[in-house]
Structures are given as structure tokens and as C-alpha cells.
Design an enzyme around this catalytic site. Structure first.
Site, PDB file in Angstrom:
ATOM      1  N   THR A 138      50.637  36.397  53.225  1.00 16.29           N
ATOM      2  CA  THR A 138      50.912  35.326  52.256  1.00 16.29           C
ATOM      3  C   THR A 138      52.240  34.645  52.542  1.00 16.29           C
ATOM      4  OG1 THR A 138      49.579  36.387  50.580  1.00 16.29           O
ATOM      5  CG2 THR A 138      51.255  34.900  49.771  1.00 16.29           C
ATOM      6  N   SER A 154      46.644  40.657  56.189  1.00 14.10           N
ATOM      7  CA  SER A 154      46.961  42.046  56.575  1.00 14.10           C
ATOM      8  C   SER A 154      45.791  43.004  56.361  1.00 14.10           C
ATOM      9  CB  SER A 154      48.219  42.541  55.859  1.00 14.10           C
ATOM     10  OG  SER A 154      47.951  42.846  54.519  1.00 14.10           O
ATOM     11  N   THR A 179      51.092  41.629  52.178  1.00 13.56           N
ATOM     12  CA  THR A 179      51.486  42.726  51.289  1.00 13.56           C
ATOM     13  C   THR A 179      50.376  43.760  51.081  1.00 13.56           C
ATOM     14  OG1 THR A 179      50.800  41.487  49.332  1.00 13.56           O
ATOM     15  CG2 THR A 179      53.102  41.268  50.003  1.00 13.56           C
ATOM     16  N   ASP A 180      49.118  43.377  51.357  1.00 18.34           N
ATOM     17  CA  ASP A 180      48.003  44.276  51.006  1.00 18.34           C
ATOM     18  C   ASP A 180      48.017  45.589  51.776  1.00 18.34           C
ATOM     19  OD1 ASP A 180      47.091  42.540  49.100  1.00 18.34           O
ATOM     20  OD2 ASP A 180      45.612  41.583  50.397  1.00 18.34           O
TER      21      ASP A 180
HETATM   22  N1  ASP Z   1      45.933  39.135  51.554  1.00 17.46           N
HETATM   23  C1  ASP Z   1      47.323  38.915  51.841  1.00 17.46           C
HETATM   24  C2  ASP Z   1      47.706  39.801  53.011  1.00 17.46           C
HETATM   25  O1  ASP Z   1      47.875  40.967  52.819  1.00 17.46           O
HETATM   26  C3  ASP Z   1      48.131  39.210  50.635  1.00 17.46           C
HETATM   27  C4  ASP Z   1      49.618  39.080  50.773  1.00 17.46           C
HETATM   28  O2  ASP Z   1      50.194  38.933  51.829  1.00 17.46           O
HETATM   29  O3  ASP Z   1      50.272  39.118  49.701  1.00 17.46           O
HETATM   30  O4  ASP Z   1      47.807  39.315  54.098  1.00 17.46           O
END
Ligand code: ASP
Length: 327
Positions: free
Chosen positions: A16, A62, A93-94
Site C-alpha cells: 500500500t 505482500s 502490511t499484510d
Molecule cells: N494488501 C496490501 C499489502 O499487503 C496491504 C498493505 O500494504 O497495507 O500489500
């Protein structure tokens, strides 16, 4: 290049923090769209913190991160340790906590390695990526960040790769260490450490990423009320090791208990008991006569990372239990 500043390498992997979507909106965006230079250009002050170098290694969500890709990041850092004073990895973040813990076990340097990301895409109102990246560079440039294992800079806080967990699906302070709090705080570019993880990491682990040709297959099975035993049986047939995300402090139903006994004593399966609570301790093993590994306070997902690496070294249950207590 300014002589007095540290040389920091930022490795981009997407997420993100590199996401774009409708201007001003936090939902409905695509992660992993921006290149690092676009992100860095949004934070002019970052260049007063360090001499910034960067490489776009991946541009993915991710959820598409893999052991092979993490190996690539690890090898890149291990092969370029002498060129830089510290490293920052931007990440979705995932699965950030899984990559962070993997790196914590295989990176061979005392120099700071810091992961960061964002909960809001770069095009949203009050996006958090710019400040998180700025603070990650400040942390990676800081003398006190050395020898502490892989760190996470997120939402004005410092976390250890060993204990950090994502705990919110949308808030900008999306990470914490639950019972263990955090390692410290960041205000603007000022670093304040208060705690340290006592667990063994980086230069002191026995895992050498260059010697791993193939990753053992370790899967997670989730126990819940009335969970179908067929799921456990299927996973057992199709994996080298299993993490059971148990209830409470490591409990399952009577039929699961009988099947696990069968898998352990008849089929020699390597099984780790963690807790779906992902907080507190799983340390009781008496019913299985020390033939089950207890995850200690490691989360279910991180238990999978550790068992995967452990199985590249040994199949001895007591040795693997030592790994879980040590790492
Ligand atoms: N789906 C995203 C990822 O993990 C979520 C994020 O980065 O907050 O790449």
C-alpha cells in the site's frame, strides 16, 4: 553525497505504501504501483537524514510475497552489507511481520535493517507512507538501532521483527507487540528506545540462506469448535510439518487430540502447537510426552517460518523445541 551522513539502501517490494487509487480516498486502490523514486520525491527532507540509495526489487501486494522472494531480499542485503550503513525494506502490511521475522533469522549483519509500509495509499488524504518511510530511514541511520535484530518503523513506533503483529485492518497504528508493547517511539526523526528483544537473531542464528535449495512444506491448520478432522488429515498427507493454531494455551477437541496422537506416534509427523490467540504462551506438552513442539510465545504465522527454517537443519523434536525457545 554528504560525507557526514549514513548511506542507506531502500529496497522496494510494493504494498500500500506504493499504492495508488482515487485521489483522497483510502479504500479502492491498487498496491504496488509507485516506484521508489516517486515515493522518495514526495519526502524532500529524507535526504537530510541520510544518503539515499534505492532499488525496486518487486512491486507486489505482500500477499504474493514468497520464501523465494524473501530469499532474494536476504541474499541482496547479505551480499551488499559492506556498501551501506543500514537498510530499509518497504513492504505491504499484510505479511510484513512474516518477512520481517524470516529476515531476522537469516540476515547476517549487526547493521540496522528496518521494514516499513503504510495503511493508506499514496494518493489518499493524510497518507501515512511518507512519514513511515522518513522515520524508517531515521531509524536505520541511528547508532542505537545496531545489533537489535530486524526492526519495524510504523506509526511513530519501533517494533521487533520477533514480536510485531498487524492488529488493525485499517487504522494507521496497525501494528503492535500485544502484551510486549513496543521497543520504542519515533517523533519526527528522533529515536527513543526503551526495550529490546532477548531472542537470538541475525548474526547469531544457525540459518544460512545460501545453503537452502528447497523450502520444506509447512502448513497451518486452524482449530475451532466442530472443525472437521478431514482438514487436518489432508494437511498431514501434504506437508513436511504442521502448525496447529490451537484454542487457548494449546487445546483441541477430543477427536483432534486422538488424530494428532496418531500422526505423532504412528506417522512421526512434526507438529507445533501455537495458539490462535497469538498472544501469551503455549508451553504445555505433557500429554504428548514431549513429542509435540510448543510455539512458546511465537505467533502461528511466525511459527510456520521458524519450523520451515528449522526443518532445513534437523528433524529432531527436542532440537526444534530448542529453536522455538531460543528464536
Ligand atoms: N494488501 C496490501 C499489502 O499487503 C496491504 C498493505 O500494504 O497495507 O500489500
Amino acid at each position: 553525497m554528504k560525507e557526514c551522513l549514513k548511506n542507506i539502501l531502500i529496497i522496494g517490494t510494493g504494498g500500500t505504501i506504493a499504492g495508488t487509487g482515487t485521489t483522497g480516498i483510502t479504500c479502492h486502490y491498487e498496491p504496488g504501483k509507485l516506484k521508489l523514486n516517486n515515493l522518495i520525491d514526495k519526502i524532500p527532507d529524507i535526504k537530510s537524514l541520510a544518503n539515499i540509495n534505492y532499488i525496486d526489487m518487486f512491486n507486489i501486494d505482500s500477499c504474493d510475497m514468497s520464501f523465494e522472494k524473501i530469499s532474494q531480499i536476504s541474499k541482496y542485503i547479505n551480499n551488499n552489507i559492506d556498501k551501506y550503513d543500514g537498510f530499509v525494506v518497504t513492504h505491504g502490511t499484510d505479511t510484513l511481520e512474516e518477512t520481517a521475522y524470516f529476515l531476522n533469522l537469516v540476515i547476517k549483519t549487526e547493521k540496522p535493517v528496518v521494514l516499513t509500509g503504510a495503511m493508506r495509499p499514496s494518493t489518499s488524504l493524510s497518507n501515512d507512507g511518507c512519514l513511515n518511510l522518513y522515520q524508517a530511514v531515521a531509524l536505520a541511520s541511528h547508532e542505537e538501532s545496531k545489533s537489535k535484530g530486524v526492526l519495524i518503523a510504523f506509526g511513530d513506533s519501533i517494533y521487533s521483527a520477533r514480536d510485531v503483529q498487524k492488529t488493525s485492518t485499517y487504522k494507521t497504528n496497525a501494528f503492535n507487540q500485544k502484551d510486549l508493547g513496543c521497543l520504542g517511539f519515533i517523533r519526527d526523526n528522533k529515536i527513543y528506545f526503551y526495550n529490546i528483544s532477548n531472542k537470538v537473531h541475525t548474526v547469531n542464528t544457525e540459518f544460512d540462506i545460501n545453503n537452502i535449495q528447497k523450502f520444506p512444506k509447512v502448513e497451518i491448520v486452524y482449530f475451532y469448535m466442530n472443525s472437521d478432522i478431514k482438514i487436518l488429515k489432508f494437511i498431514a498427507q501434504n506437508s513436511d510439518g504442521i502448525i496447529i493454531s490451537c484454542a487457548g494455551c494449546g487445546t483441541v477437541s477430543t477427536d483432534w487430540f486422538e488424530e494428532i496422537k496418531n500422526l505423532v506416534f504412528e506417522k512421526n509427523k512434526i507438529i507445533v502447537f501455537s495458539s490462535k490467540i497469538n498472544n501469551g504462551l503455549v508451553n504445555i506438552n505433557k500429554k504428548f510426552e514431549n513429542n509435540i513442539i510448543c510455539a512458546n510465545n511465537l505467533s502461528t504465522e511466525k511459527s510456520r517460518i521458524l519450523l520451515t527454517l528449522a526443518l532445513t537443519k534437523t528433524h529432531d523434536i527436542s532440537k526444534i523445541q530448542e529453536f522455538f525457545d531460543k528464536y
